[in-house]
Design a protein around this motif. Structure first.
Motif, PDB file in Angstrom:
ATOM      1  N   TRP A 197      -5.022   4.533  -7.583  1.00 25.83           N
ATOM      2  CA  TRP A 197      -5.894   4.040  -8.649  1.00 25.83           C
ATOM      3  C   TRP A 197      -6.617   2.767  -8.249  1.00 25.83           C
ATOM      4  O   TRP A 197      -7.789   2.566  -8.606  1.00 25.83           O
ATOM      5  CB  TRP A 197      -5.105   3.850  -9.939  1.00 25.83           C
ATOM      6  CG  TRP A 197      -4.725   5.164 -10.520  1.00 25.83           C
ATOM      7  CD1 TRP A 197      -3.479   5.704 -10.567  1.00 25.83           C
ATOM      8  CD2 TRP A 197      -5.611   6.136 -11.101  1.00 25.83           C
ATOM      9  NE1 TRP A 197      -3.538   6.949 -11.147  1.00 25.83           N
ATOM     10  CE2 TRP A 197      -4.833   7.233 -11.484  1.00 25.83           C
ATOM     11  CE3 TRP A 197      -6.979   6.183 -11.322  1.00 25.83           C
ATOM     12  CZ2 TRP A 197      -5.373   8.363 -12.079  1.00 25.83           C
ATOM     13  CZ3 TRP A 197      -7.521   7.306 -11.918  1.00 25.83           C
ATOM     14  CH2 TRP A 197      -6.724   8.383 -12.291  1.00 25.83           C
ATOM     15  N   GLY A 198      -5.965   1.909  -7.483  1.00 23.70           N
ATOM     16  CA  GLY A 198      -6.616   0.691  -7.019  1.00 23.70           C
ATOM     17  C   GLY A 198      -7.760   0.964  -6.057  1.00 23.70           C
ATOM     18  O   GLY A 198      -8.843   0.386  -6.187  1.00 23.70           O
ATOM     19  N   SER A 199      -7.534   1.855  -5.107  1.00 21.52           N
ATOM     20  CA  SER A 199      -8.596   2.179  -4.151  1.00 21.52           C
ATOM     21  C   SER A 199      -9.732   2.941  -4.823  1.00 21.52           C
ATOM     22  O   SER A 199     -10.901   2.746  -4.481  1.00 21.52           O
ATOM     23  CB  SER A 199      -8.030   2.972  -2.976  1.00 21.52           C
ATOM     24  OG  SER A 199      -7.461   4.188  -3.411  1.00 21.52           O
ATOM     25  N   THR A 200      -9.399   3.785  -5.797  1.00 23.07           N
ATOM     26  CA  THR A 200     -10.447   4.486  -6.538  1.00 23.07           C
ATOM     27  C   THR A 200     -11.307   3.489  -7.308  1.00 23.07           C
ATOM     28  O   THR A 200     -12.543   3.606  -7.311  1.00 23.07           O
ATOM     29  CB  THR A 200      -9.819   5.508  -7.512  1.00 23.07           C
ATOM     30  OG1 THR A 200      -9.024   6.422  -6.759  1.00 23.07           O
ATOM     31  CG2 THR A 200     -10.875   6.268  -8.267  1.00 23.07           C
ATOM     32  N   ALA A 201     -10.677   2.507  -7.926  1.00 26.58           N
ATOM     33  CA  ALA A 201     -11.425   1.487  -8.663  1.00 26.58           C
ATOM     34  C   ALA A 201     -12.297   0.645  -7.731  1.00 26.58           C
ATOM     35  O   ALA A 201     -13.446   0.317  -8.072  1.00 26.58           O
ATOM     36  CB  ALA A 201     -10.461   0.588  -9.433  1.00 26.58           C
ATOM     37  N   GLU A 202     -11.788   0.321  -6.557  1.00 22.66           N
ATOM     38  CA  GLU A 202     -12.561  -0.480  -5.611  1.00 22.66           C
ATOM     39  C   GLU A 202     -13.796   0.274  -5.126  1.00 22.66           C
ATOM     40  O   GLU A 202     -14.891  -0.295  -5.053  1.00 22.66           O
ATOM     41  CB  GLU A 202     -11.691  -0.893  -4.431  1.00 22.66           C
ATOM     42  CG  GLU A 202     -10.653  -1.927  -4.781  1.00 22.66           C
ATOM     43  CD  GLU A 202      -9.668  -2.184  -3.667  1.00 22.66           C
ATOM     44  OE1 GLU A 202      -9.797  -1.589  -2.578  1.00 22.66           O
ATOM     45  OE2 GLU A 202      -8.742  -2.991  -3.882  1.00 22.66           O
ATOM     46  N   VAL A 203     -13.640   1.538  -4.794  1.00 23.01           N
ATOM     47  CA  VAL A 203     -14.796   2.325  -4.346  1.00 23.01           C
ATOM     48  C   VAL A 203     -15.783   2.503  -5.494  1.00 23.01           C
ATOM     49  O   VAL A 203     -16.996   2.423  -5.302  1.00 23.01           O
ATOM     50  CB  VAL A 203     -14.345   3.688  -3.767  1.00 23.01           C
ATOM     51  CG1 VAL A 203     -15.517   4.600  -3.536  1.00 23.01           C
ATOM     52  CG2 VAL A 203     -13.603   3.482  -2.471  1.00 23.01           C
TER      53      VAL A 203
END
Length: 130
Positions: free
Chosen positions: A103-109
């Motif tokens: 979820w963190g990497s999805t939010a960053e992208v």
């Protein structure tokens, strides 16, 4: 014979430097995705991926997309990152749906794509009088 050493690049070198930053962030971001999705280190992987996203933005702001190859490499990097995240979700949905790194990497992208779209550097503007 005169040797010239330039530490700070000139403004004309910024697009070429931006392309190199895209290449470096692609490698650094992929390593962070591999570390994070292997489940060994969620927070360090997330921090490394955030650094890669910020470095991608620096390359974008320096004019890395002013050339055709810069646009191709810059947006290919984002596409590869999205495919990596999507591939992880498809391969093991029940595991990654509760994962902090996913979820963190999805939010960053997602934030990187939104910031690129809102920045207005990539949009084609009509000249007055046309």
């Amino acid at each position: 014979m005169r040797l010239s050493l330039r530490i700070v690049p000139s403004k004309t070198d910024y697009p070429r430097l931006g392309v190199w930053i895209f290449c470096i962030t692609w490698l650094f971001g992929n390593v962070a995705l591999i570390i994070g999705f292997n489940g060994t280190a969620d927070v360090p992987g997330l921090c490394g991926f955030a650094i890669a996203c910020v470095a991608w933005w620096v390359g974008y702001a320096m004019g890395g997309t002013k050339s055709l190859i810069g646009k191709a490499i810059g947006f290919l990097v984002i596409g590869i990152w999205i495919l990596g995240i999507f591939g992880a979700a498809v391969s093991s949905f029940h595991h990654y749906i509760t994962d902090l790194f996913f979820w963190g990497s999805t939010a960053e992208v997602f934030l990187l794509v939104i910031a690129t779209a809102v920045s207005g550097q990539y949009f084609i503007r009509a000249e007055p009088g046309q």
